[in-house]
Design a protein around this motif. Sequence first.
Motif, PDB file in Angstrom:
ATOM      1  N   UNK A  60      46.302  35.311  19.408  1.00  0.00           N
ATOM      2  CA  UNK A  60      44.957  35.790  19.101  1.00  0.00           C
ATOM      3  C   UNK A  60      44.435  36.553  20.324  1.00  0.00           C
ATOM      4  N   UNK A  61      45.059  37.688  20.589  1.00  0.00           N
ATOM      5  CA  UNK A  61      44.802  38.383  21.842  1.00  0.00           C
ATOM      6  C   UNK A  61      43.384  38.934  21.943  1.00  0.00           C
ATOM      7  N   UNK A  62      42.839  39.440  20.849  1.00  0.00           N
ATOM      8  CA  UNK A  62      41.492  40.008  20.882  1.00  0.00           C
ATOM      9  C   UNK A  62      40.466  38.936  21.204  1.00  0.00           C
ATOM     10  N   UNK A  63      40.584  37.793  20.541  1.00  0.00           N
ATOM     11  CA  UNK A  63      39.650  36.700  20.829  1.00  0.00           C
ATOM     12  C   UNK A  63      39.866  36.166  22.237  1.00  0.00           C
ATOM     13  N   UNK A  64      41.127  36.152  22.672  1.00  0.00           N
ATOM     14  CA  UNK A  64      41.423  35.707  24.028  1.00  0.00           C
ATOM     15  C   UNK A  64      40.820  36.619  25.079  1.00  0.00           C
ATOM     16  N   UNK A  65      40.805  37.932  24.790  1.00  0.00           N
ATOM     17  CA  UNK A  65      40.209  38.882  25.724  1.00  0.00           C
ATOM     18  C   UNK A  65      38.712  38.658  25.887  1.00  0.00           C
ATOM     19  N   UNK A  66      38.074  38.120  24.851  1.00  0.00           N
ATOM     20  CA  UNK A  66      36.646  37.796  24.952  1.00  0.00           C
ATOM     21  C   UNK A  66      36.418  36.740  26.015  1.00  0.00           C
ATOM     22  N   UNK A  67      37.262  35.705  26.025  1.00  0.00           N
ATOM     23  CA  UNK A  67      37.132  34.656  27.031  1.00  0.00           C
ATOM     24  C   UNK A  67      37.511  35.168  28.422  1.00  0.00           C
ATOM     25  N   UNK A  68      38.438  36.108  28.459  1.00  0.00           N
ATOM     26  CA  UNK A  68      38.763  36.727  29.743  1.00  0.00           C
ATOM     27  C   UNK A  68      37.564  37.499  30.280  1.00  0.00           C
ATOM     28  N   UNK A  69      36.839  38.152  29.390  1.00  0.00           N
ATOM     29  CA  UNK A  69      35.629  38.876  29.788  1.00  0.00           C
ATOM     30  C   UNK A  69      34.566  37.912  30.315  1.00  0.00           C
ATOM     31  N   UNK A  70      34.463  36.737  29.696  1.00  0.00           N
ATOM     32  CA  UNK A  70      33.538  35.711  30.184  1.00  0.00           C
ATOM     33  C   UNK A  70      33.883  35.329  31.627  1.00  0.00           C
ATOM     34  N   UNK A  71      35.162  35.078  31.853  1.00  0.00           N
ATOM     35  CA  UNK A  71      35.621  34.667  33.184  1.00  0.00           C
ATOM     36  C   UNK A  71      35.348  35.759  34.212  1.00  0.00           C
ATOM     37  N   UNK A  72      35.636  36.991  33.840  1.00  0.00           N
ATOM     38  CA  UNK A  72      35.425  38.114  34.754  1.00  0.00           C
ATOM     39  C   UNK A  72      33.943  38.345  35.022  1.00  0.00           C
ATOM     40  N   UNK A  73      33.083  38.033  34.062  1.00  0.00           N
ATOM     41  CA  UNK A  73      31.641  38.177  34.262  1.00  0.00           C
ATOM     42  C   UNK A  73      31.154  37.227  35.343  1.00  0.00           C
ATOM     43  N   UNK A  74      31.642  35.993  35.307  1.00  0.00           N
ATOM     44  CA  UNK A  74      31.288  35.024  36.345  1.00  0.00           C
ATOM     45  C   UNK A  74      31.815  35.495  37.695  1.00  0.00           C
ATOM     46  N   UNK A  75      33.056  35.971  37.696  1.00  0.00           N
ATOM     47  CA  UNK A  75      33.665  36.478  38.928  1.00  0.00           C
ATOM     48  C   UNK A  75      32.883  37.664  39.482  1.00  0.00           C
ATOM     49  N   UNK A  76      32.484  38.582  38.613  1.00  0.00           N
ATOM     50  CA  UNK A  76      31.750  39.755  39.063  1.00  0.00           C
ATOM     51  C   UNK A  76      30.379  39.374  39.608  1.00  0.00           C
ATOM     52  N   UNK A  77      29.751  38.360  39.004  1.00  0.00           N
ATOM     53  CA  UNK A  77      28.481  37.869  39.521  1.00  0.00           C
ATOM     54  C   UNK A  77      28.634  37.320  40.924  1.00  0.00           C
ATOM     55  N   UNK A  78      29.697  36.566  41.141  1.00  0.00           N
ATOM     56  CA  UNK A  78      29.974  36.033  42.471  1.00  0.00           C
ATOM     57  C   UNK A  78      30.255  37.148  43.459  1.00  0.00           C
TER      58      UNK A  78
END
Length: 244
Positions: free
Chosen positions: A58-76
């Motif tokens: 389920x790569x498309x849905x998985x990419x959504x969670x990757x975007x979540x992770x990267x958002x936290x990283x980018x905030x930091x």
Amino acid sequence: MFRHQGKARTFKHNLQIATVLSFVAGIVNVTGFLAIQQLTTNVTGHFALLIFDFENFQFLRGLTYLLYILSFLFGSFASGFLIEKYKKSKRLNVFVLPTLVEVFMLVAVTIFYNLTAVNYPHIIACSLLFAMGLQNSFVTKISNAVVRTTHLTGLFTDLGIELSQLFFPEMHPHKHKTLATIKLRIYIILFFFLGGITAGFLYSGLNFKANTLLLAALILLGSLFYDDFRFQLIRARRKRKQAR
């Protein structure tokens, strides 16, 4: 509590900022979950879901969670970048900048939520994760990694370790330091819990919905004004003493 750094920073300063920011994180955590059914203060669960979706193709849905992770990283990253960029300025409290950005993000999410009727939950999740990445970064920086406020897993781990040390005083003779650290951990956990309870009551009990995030923004702004007021007051007292 926002200004003091290094040796000038005391346990009291860390306790003050810990209670304020953990309360804010508790509000964001519960409000985000009730509004969009997503975790919005940490990325551990999202990482597990990312792996699960990838394993099931389920790569498309998985990419959504990757975007979540990267958002936290980018905030930091954004928080660290702002702090480093303006660190040399003696006139500017560098921790004000990421705090104001966090306030802006919380207000923007509230407005966006009200305008779109939750048609874009992923944007809301990414925005809140970005804000919490900001917060976790600057509180880690200002407290020299003593205070973490956006998630509790590490806190409970550290608390368990420190509680166990009390049973071995001969190996850990600095009991007062251990007790002070335990107190700090308990305060963070308690105020995170109180923030969550407050958010739940406002969101559901008083039907504030995502407007509950405005309380978190007001608390952050109030803390900045209080901190600046105390700083100006102390500086004025010192000037009067020097004039005498």
